[in-house]
Write a protein that holds these residues in place. Structure first.
Motif, PDB file in Angstrom:
ATOM      1  N   ARG A  57      65.111   1.505  35.700  1.00  0.00           N
ATOM      2  CA  ARG A  57      64.265   0.402  35.244  1.00  0.00           C
ATOM      3  C   ARG A  57      63.339   0.908  34.143  1.00  0.00           C
ATOM      4  O   ARG A  57      62.920   2.063  34.148  1.00  0.00           O
ATOM      5  CB  ARG A  57      63.446  -0.158  36.400  1.00  0.00           C
ATOM      6  CG  ARG A  57      64.291  -0.845  37.468  1.00  0.00           C
ATOM      7  CD  ARG A  57      63.430  -1.499  38.535  1.00  0.00           C
ATOM      8  NE  ARG A  57      62.466  -0.592  39.132  1.00  0.00           N
ATOM      9  CZ  ARG A  57      62.682   0.174  40.200  1.00  0.00           C
ATOM     10  NH1 ARG A  57      63.863   0.159  40.788  1.00  0.00           N
ATOM     11  NH2 ARG A  57      61.736   0.956  40.675  1.00  0.00           N
ATOM     12  N   GLY A  58      63.016   0.019  33.226  1.00  0.00           N
ATOM     13  CA  GLY A  58      62.116   0.391  32.146  1.00  0.00           C
ATOM     14  C   GLY A  58      61.665  -0.825  31.379  1.00  0.00           C
ATOM     15  O   GLY A  58      61.813  -1.961  31.838  1.00  0.00           O
ATOM     16  N   ARG A 116      62.164  -8.711  23.105  1.00  0.00           N
ATOM     17  CA  ARG A 116      60.717  -8.604  22.982  1.00  0.00           C
ATOM     18  C   ARG A 116      60.264  -7.199  23.379  1.00  0.00           C
ATOM     19  O   ARG A 116      60.751  -6.642  24.368  1.00  0.00           O
ATOM     20  CB  ARG A 116      60.005  -9.595  23.913  1.00  0.00           C
ATOM     21  CG  ARG A 116      60.276 -11.045  23.610  1.00  0.00           C
ATOM     22  CD  ARG A 116      59.462 -11.512  22.405  1.00  0.00           C
ATOM     23  NE  ARG A 116      59.678 -12.915  22.114  1.00  0.00           N
ATOM     24  CZ  ARG A 116      60.584 -13.377  21.257  1.00  0.00           C
ATOM     25  NH1 ARG A 116      61.364 -12.570  20.606  1.00  0.00           N
ATOM     26  NH2 ARG A 116      60.694 -14.667  21.038  1.00  0.00           N
ATOM     27  N   ILE A 117      59.311  -6.654  22.614  1.00  0.00           N
ATOM     28  CA  ILE A 117      58.670  -5.392  22.997  1.00  0.00           C
ATOM     29  C   ILE A 117      58.006  -5.635  24.357  1.00  0.00           C
ATOM     30  O   ILE A 117      57.341  -6.648  24.561  1.00  0.00           O
ATOM     31  CB  ILE A 117      57.614  -4.962  21.957  1.00  0.00           C
ATOM     32  CG1 ILE A 117      58.237  -4.788  20.575  1.00  0.00           C
ATOM     33  CG2 ILE A 117      56.861  -3.709  22.417  1.00  0.00           C
ATOM     34  CD1 ILE A 117      59.141  -3.607  20.416  1.00  0.00           C
ATOM     35  N   GLY A 118      58.183  -4.723  25.277  1.00  0.00           N
ATOM     36  CA  GLY A 118      57.592  -4.839  26.606  1.00  0.00           C
ATOM     37  C   GLY A 118      58.476  -5.533  27.620  1.00  0.00           C
ATOM     38  O   GLY A 118      58.146  -5.553  28.810  1.00  0.00           O
ATOM     39  N   ALA A 119      59.602  -6.116  27.186  1.00  0.00           N
ATOM     40  CA  ALA A 119      60.500  -6.797  28.126  1.00  0.00           C
ATOM     41  C   ALA A 119      61.003  -5.805  29.168  1.00  0.00           C
ATOM     42  O   ALA A 119      61.362  -4.669  28.849  1.00  0.00           O
ATOM     43  CB  ALA A 119      61.666  -7.425  27.376  1.00  0.00           C
ATOM     44  N   ARG A 120      61.041  -6.225  30.411  1.00  0.00           N
ATOM     45  CA  ARG A 120      61.549  -5.392  31.501  1.00  0.00           C
ATOM     46  C   ARG A 120      63.071  -5.392  31.460  1.00  0.00           C
ATOM     47  O   ARG A 120      63.702  -6.444  31.306  1.00  0.00           O
ATOM     48  CB  ARG A 120      61.080  -5.925  32.849  1.00  0.00           C
ATOM     49  CG  ARG A 120      59.581  -5.902  33.009  1.00  0.00           C
ATOM     50  CD  ARG A 120      59.109  -4.507  33.250  1.00  0.00           C
ATOM     51  NE  ARG A 120      57.654  -4.455  33.277  1.00  0.00           N
ATOM     52  CZ  ARG A 120      56.969  -3.357  33.172  1.00  0.00           C
ATOM     53  NH1 ARG A 120      57.575  -2.209  33.029  1.00  0.00           N
ATOM     54  NH2 ARG A 120      55.661  -3.370  33.204  1.00  0.00           N
ATOM     55  N   VAL A 121      63.652  -4.198  31.595  1.00  0.00           N
ATOM     56  CA  VAL A 121      65.100  -4.034  31.538  1.00  0.00           C
ATOM     57  C   VAL A 121      65.556  -3.091  32.646  1.00  0.00           C
ATOM     58  O   VAL A 121      64.748  -2.390  33.253  1.00  0.00           O
ATOM     59  CB  VAL A 121      65.552  -3.484  30.162  1.00  0.00           C
ATOM     60  CG1 VAL A 121      65.266  -4.481  29.050  1.00  0.00           C
ATOM     61  CG2 VAL A 121      64.904  -2.144  29.851  1.00  0.00           C
ATOM     62  N   ARG A 122      66.856  -3.101  32.874  1.00  0.00           N
ATOM     63  CA  ARG A 122      67.459  -2.136  33.796  1.00  0.00           C
ATOM     64  C   ARG A 122      68.762  -1.654  33.190  1.00  0.00           C
ATOM     65  O   ARG A 122      69.406  -2.354  32.412  1.00  0.00           O
ATOM     66  CB  ARG A 122      67.664  -2.725  35.182  1.00  0.00           C
ATOM     67  CG  ARG A 122      68.655  -3.830  35.260  1.00  0.00           C
ATOM     68  CD  ARG A 122      68.848  -4.348  36.697  1.00  0.00           C
ATOM     69  NE  ARG A 122      69.705  -5.507  36.697  1.00  0.00           N
ATOM     70  CZ  ARG A 122      71.030  -5.474  36.640  1.00  0.00           C
ATOM     71  NH1 ARG A 122      71.664  -4.317  36.586  1.00  0.00           N
ATOM     72  NH2 ARG A 122      71.735  -6.583  36.646  1.00  0.00           N
ATOM     73  N   VAL A 123      69.135  -0.443  33.559  1.00  0.00           N
ATOM     74  CA  VAL A 123      70.337   0.158  32.992  1.00  0.00           C
ATOM     75  C   VAL A 123      71.581  -0.392  33.676  1.00  0.00           C
ATOM     76  O   VAL A 123      71.572  -0.725  34.866  1.00  0.00           O
ATOM     77  CB  VAL A 123      70.290   1.713  33.106  1.00  0.00           C
ATOM     78  CG1 VAL A 123      70.499   2.183  34.535  1.00  0.00           C
ATOM     79  CG2 VAL A 123      71.292   2.359  32.165  1.00  0.00           C
TER      80      VAL A 123
END
Length: 136
Positions: A57-58, A116-123
């Motif tokens: 997560r990041g 968007r900058i700051g959007a939560r993502v997962r690999v």
């Protein structure tokens, strides 16, 4: 698609990724994480390392949308995004990849205005271990 060029220090990253695991090299001497992988710890100078699993997560730290002219293998897919993701578990570690709507989706399948900058993502992993990112 280009294949990763592996070296002895980075090969474990790709071996774990091929199994669907995201791991980061960590110094066995002082426990400092390091990416990209390298033989010697820049903090304590130890040559010993381990590979720590991370959550995958990041958040999007930065991104760019590539437009032609590009490498021939990628020109047909343009415009596409390249994101820099700051890992949630290890905020000093940032990985580069593409933000896609689903694992294995084409690089150009997410409209640039959806990033968007700051959007939560997962690999997610595709093509035998290539890390990509999806919105969390």
């Amino acid at each position: 698609m280009l294949s990763p060029v592996t070296d002895p220090d980075g090969a474990p990253f790709w071996e774990y990724a091929a199994r669907g695991e995201l791991r980061v090299q960590v110094c066995a001497g002082c426990a400092e994480p390091r990416f990209p992988p390298r033989p010697c710890c820049p903090h304590c100078r130890s040559f010993d390392s381990d590979w720590r699993p991370v959550s995958g997560r990041g958040r999007v730290w930065s991104y760019v949308v590539a437009h032609p002219p590009l490498l021939p293998d990628y020109a047909a897919q343009a415009p596409y995004n390249v994101v820099v993701v700051e890992l949630e578990d290890l905020p000093r570690i940032r990985l580069v990849g593409n933000l896609v709507p689903a694992p294995g989706a084409p690089l150009n399948s997410l409209p640039p205005d959806g990033i968007r900058i700051g959007a939560r993502v997962r690999v997610v992993f595709c093509d035998g271990g290539l890390p990509q990112w999806v919105l969390a």
